[in-house]
Design a protein around this motif. Sequence first.
Motif, PDB file in Angstrom:
ATOM      1  N   SER A  12       3.288  -7.864  -0.485  1.00 28.63           N
ATOM      2  CA  SER A  12       2.160  -7.213  -1.164  1.00 28.63           C
ATOM      3  C   SER A  12       2.556  -5.818  -1.643  1.00 28.63           C
ATOM      4  N   GLY A  13       1.620  -5.149  -2.314  1.00 33.64           N
ATOM      5  CA  GLY A  13       1.750  -3.737  -2.668  1.00 33.64           C
ATOM      6  C   GLY A  13       3.034  -3.361  -3.376  1.00 33.64           C
ATOM      7  N   ILE A  14       3.650  -2.282  -2.893  1.00 37.20           N
ATOM      8  CA  ILE A  14       4.848  -1.722  -3.533  1.00 37.20           C
ATOM      9  C   ILE A  14       5.988  -2.742  -3.520  1.00 37.20           C
ATOM     10  N   GLY A  15       6.135  -3.461  -2.409  1.00 39.48           N
ATOM     11  CA  GLY A  15       7.217  -4.449  -2.294  1.00 39.48           C
ATOM     12  C   GLY A  15       7.092  -5.537  -3.348  1.00 39.48           C
ATOM     13  N   ALA A  16       5.890  -6.104  -3.490  1.00 41.79           N
ATOM     14  CA  ALA A  16       5.679  -7.199  -4.463  1.00 41.79           C
ATOM     15  C   ALA A  16       5.885  -6.679  -5.891  1.00 41.79           C
ATOM     16  N   ALA A  17       5.374  -5.469  -6.171  1.00 44.32           N
ATOM     17  CA  ALA A  17       5.543  -4.893  -7.521  1.00 44.32           C
ATOM     18  C   ALA A  17       7.026  -4.647  -7.805  1.00 44.32           C
ATOM     19  N   THR A  18       7.774  -4.266  -6.774  1.00 46.71           N
ATOM     20  CA  THR A  18       9.211  -3.994  -6.957  1.00 46.71           C
ATOM     21  C   THR A  18       9.986  -5.290  -7.226  1.00 46.71           C
ATOM     22  N   LYS A 180      -2.450   2.659  -4.452  1.00 43.73           N
ATOM     23  CA  LYS A 180      -3.541   1.722  -4.154  1.00 43.73           C
ATOM     24  C   LYS A 180      -2.980   0.359  -3.740  1.00 43.73           C
ATOM     25  N   THR A 181      -2.884   0.145  -2.425  1.00 41.13           N
ATOM     26  CA  THR A 181      -2.339  -1.122  -1.893  1.00 41.13           C
ATOM     27  C   THR A 181      -3.098  -1.480  -0.615  1.00 41.13           C
ATOM     28  N   ASP A 182      -2.629  -2.548   0.052  1.00 40.93           N
ATOM     29  CA  ASP A 182      -3.229  -2.973   1.326  1.00 40.93           C
ATOM     30  C   ASP A 182      -2.964  -1.982   2.463  1.00 40.93           C
ATOM     31  N   ALA A 204     -15.163  10.914  11.350  1.00 40.55           N
ATOM     32  CA  ALA A 204     -16.185  10.658  10.325  1.00 40.55           C
ATOM     33  C   ALA A 204     -15.935  11.490   9.074  1.00 40.55           C
ATOM     34  N   LYS A 205     -15.335  12.660   9.227  1.00 40.11           N
ATOM     35  CA  LYS A 205     -15.052  13.499   8.049  1.00 40.11           C
ATOM     36  C   LYS A 205     -13.766  13.069   7.336  1.00 40.11           C
ATOM     37  N   VAL A 206     -12.725  12.821   8.129  1.00 39.54           N
ATOM     38  CA  VAL A 206     -11.397  12.634   7.530  1.00 39.54           C
ATOM     39  C   VAL A 206     -11.208  11.236   6.925  1.00 39.54           C
ATOM     40  N   VAL A 207     -11.652  10.209   7.662  1.00 38.67           N
ATOM     41  CA  VAL A 207     -11.332   8.841   7.220  1.00 38.67           C
ATOM     42  C   VAL A 207     -11.837   8.551   5.798  1.00 38.67           C
ATOM     43  N   PRO A 208     -13.098   8.898   5.452  1.00 37.28           N
ATOM     44  CA  PRO A 208     -13.537   8.630   4.070  1.00 37.28           C
ATOM     45  C   PRO A 208     -12.665   9.333   3.028  1.00 37.28           C
ATOM     46  N   ASN A 209     -12.186  10.545   3.346  1.00 34.90           N
ATOM     47  CA  ASN A 209     -11.332  11.255   2.385  1.00 34.90           C
ATOM     48  C   ASN A 209      -9.972  10.573   2.223  1.00 34.90           C
ATOM     49  N   LEU A 210      -9.424  10.080   3.335  1.00 28.73           N
ATOM     50  CA  LEU A 210      -8.138   9.362   3.242  1.00 28.73           C
ATOM     51  C   LEU A 210      -8.326   8.068   2.446  1.00 28.73           C
ATOM     52  N   LYS A 211      -9.418   7.362   2.723  1.00 24.81           N
ATOM     53  CA  LYS A 211      -9.681   6.088   2.012  1.00 24.81           C
ATOM     54  C   LYS A 211      -9.869   6.351   0.519  1.00 24.81           C
ATOM     55  N   LYS A 212     -10.537   7.468   0.220  1.00 20.86           N
ATOM     56  CA  LYS A 212     -10.767   7.804  -1.188  1.00 20.86           C
ATOM     57  C   LYS A 212      -9.425   8.074  -1.885  1.00 20.86           C
ATOM     58  N   ALA A 213      -8.537   8.770  -1.189  1.00 17.52           N
ATOM     59  CA  ALA A 213      -7.209   9.038  -1.770  1.00 17.52           C
ATOM     60  C   ALA A 213      -6.498   7.720  -2.070  1.00 17.52           C
ATOM     61  N   GLY A 214      -6.627   6.762  -1.169  1.00 13.48           N
ATOM     62  CA  GLY A 214      -5.999   5.450  -1.393  1.00 13.48           C
ATOM     63  C   GLY A 214      -6.640   4.723  -2.558  1.00 13.48           C
ATOM     64  N   ALA A 215      -7.975   4.738  -2.584  1.00 14.15           N
ATOM     65  CA  ALA A 215      -8.705   3.980  -3.620  1.00 14.15           C
ATOM     66  C   ALA A 215      -8.458   4.543  -5.012  1.00 14.15           C
ATOM     67  N   THR A 216      -8.152   5.841  -5.084  1.00 18.46           N
ATOM     68  CA  THR A 216      -7.922   6.452  -6.395  1.00 18.46           C
ATOM     69  C   THR A 216      -6.426   6.702  -6.645  1.00 18.46           C
ATOM     70  N   GLY A 217      -5.602   6.105  -5.792  1.00 15.29           N
ATOM     71  CA  GLY A 217      -4.150   6.305  -5.912  1.00 15.29           C
ATOM     72  C   GLY A 217      -3.563   5.578  -7.117  1.00 15.29           C
ATOM     73  N   PRO A 219      -1.267   2.854  -9.202  1.00 14.82           N
ATOM     74  CA  PRO A 219      -0.939   1.442  -8.963  1.00 14.82           C
ATOM     75  C   PRO A 219       0.485   1.309  -8.424  1.00 14.82           C
ATOM     76  N   PRO A 220       0.759   0.258  -7.645  1.00 12.06           N
ATOM     77  CA  PRO A 220       2.098   0.125  -7.034  1.00 12.06           C
ATOM     78  C   PRO A 220       3.230   0.014  -8.045  1.00 12.06           C
ATOM     79  N   GLU A 221       2.898  -0.414  -9.276  1.00  7.98           N
ATOM     80  CA  GLU A 221       3.940  -0.553 -10.309  1.00  7.98           C
ATOM     81  C   GLU A 221       4.608   0.796 -10.612  1.00  7.98           C
ATOM     82  N   VAL A 222       3.850   1.891 -10.452  1.00  8.79           N
ATOM     83  CA  VAL A 222       4.416   3.226 -10.698  1.00  8.79           C
ATOM     84  C   VAL A 222       5.566   3.479  -9.722  1.00  8.79           C
ATOM     85  N   THR A 223       5.340   3.138  -8.453  1.00  9.56           N
ATOM     86  CA  THR A 223       6.395   3.328  -7.446  1.00  9.56           C
ATOM     87  C   THR A 223       7.546   2.357  -7.686  1.00  9.56           C
TER      88      THR A 223
END
Length: 271
Positions: A12-18, A180-182, A204-217, A219-223
């Motif tokens: 999945s993710g970066i590996g599959a795109a690579t 943005k991957t699994d 409760a404060k940090v996790v939503p911000n980390l998830k948001k960074a992932g969701a708006t990251g 695409p794996p093709e860039v990597t």
Amino acid sequence: MAKTVLITGASSGIGAATVKKFQAEGWNVAATMRTPEKHPELAQLDRVICPRLDVNDRASIESAIAQTIDHFGTIDVLINNAGYALLGPFEATDPEQIRKQFDTNVFGLMEASRAILPHFREKNAGILVNVASIGGKMAFPLYSSYHATKWAVEGFSEALQYELEEFNIRVKIIEPGPIKTDFYGRSEDVAQKEGLTAYDRIVAKVVPNLKKAGATGSPPEVTANVIYKAATDGSKKLRYPAGGNAGLLLLLRRLSRDKHWSTGIRAATMR
Ligand SMILES: NC(=O)c1ccc[n+]([C@@H]2O[C@H](COP(=O)([O-])OP(=O)(O)OC[C@H]3O[C@@H](n4cnc5c(N)ncnc54)[C@H](OP(=O)(O)O)[C@@H]3O)[C@@H](O)[C@H]2O)c1
């Protein structure tokens, strides 16, 4: 003659795109994964085989390398991509979770590297690409064990380049920003301890911000494109930032004093 790459964590993710990037560029690809039977699609592509490889199982590493050499005749590039993050307060972490985190992200990567070196030395050529993270150079709350593993990959890779130089083997470190991957879902391991509520507020404060960074990251093709460049640019360059504003973030980290940087991280993750 087509060159051959072996990639770990290709399901999945970066590996599959690579896998798709190298295949599209005409390479032979060993898209290794823990459970090839669950991901039959990559094996449908021309010049792609999917040997089973779990980085925590040394015999599977050796067997996947042997199968690839048997099938394509050689391996020119090894991409150590398999990895995941343990997320949560350190105090809530079971020691077994930390061990597993290091087994996969550090010791597994080392085992795969050691296993390919005799082949690379014999050829007097080879490229070892280690997927680290911007998280090997900067840290975010609740990822303490994950950062420790990526810091380890940075140090391991930087040191290794010197002793492999005389065999014409190059080492490359890939430093993705948020992609943005699994990684932010299925692959994540969560540290929780029954009855330990003291960290609920920060979680409760940090996790939503980390998830948001992932969701708006990115695409794996860039990597995948950056990994391809690292494997083919013919340079002695060691580090490659890869997507998710990685280049800018790494530059800012290098230029910032700890106290200013930490203020920024607090503002970005704990607000
Ligand atoms: N996504 C990001 O924001 C980000 C940022 C910086 C660095 N990275 C790094 O990029 C790499 C790839 O992550 P990703 O974002 O593409 O996430 P992903 O989609 O979750 O992919 C992780 C891959 O690693 C494999 N894996 C996990 N444990 C393994 C093991 N013991 N043996 C072999 N394969 C194993 C998974 O296989 P299964 O399908 O079997 O679980 C999966 O193929 C990781 O090293 C990660 O630390 C990611």
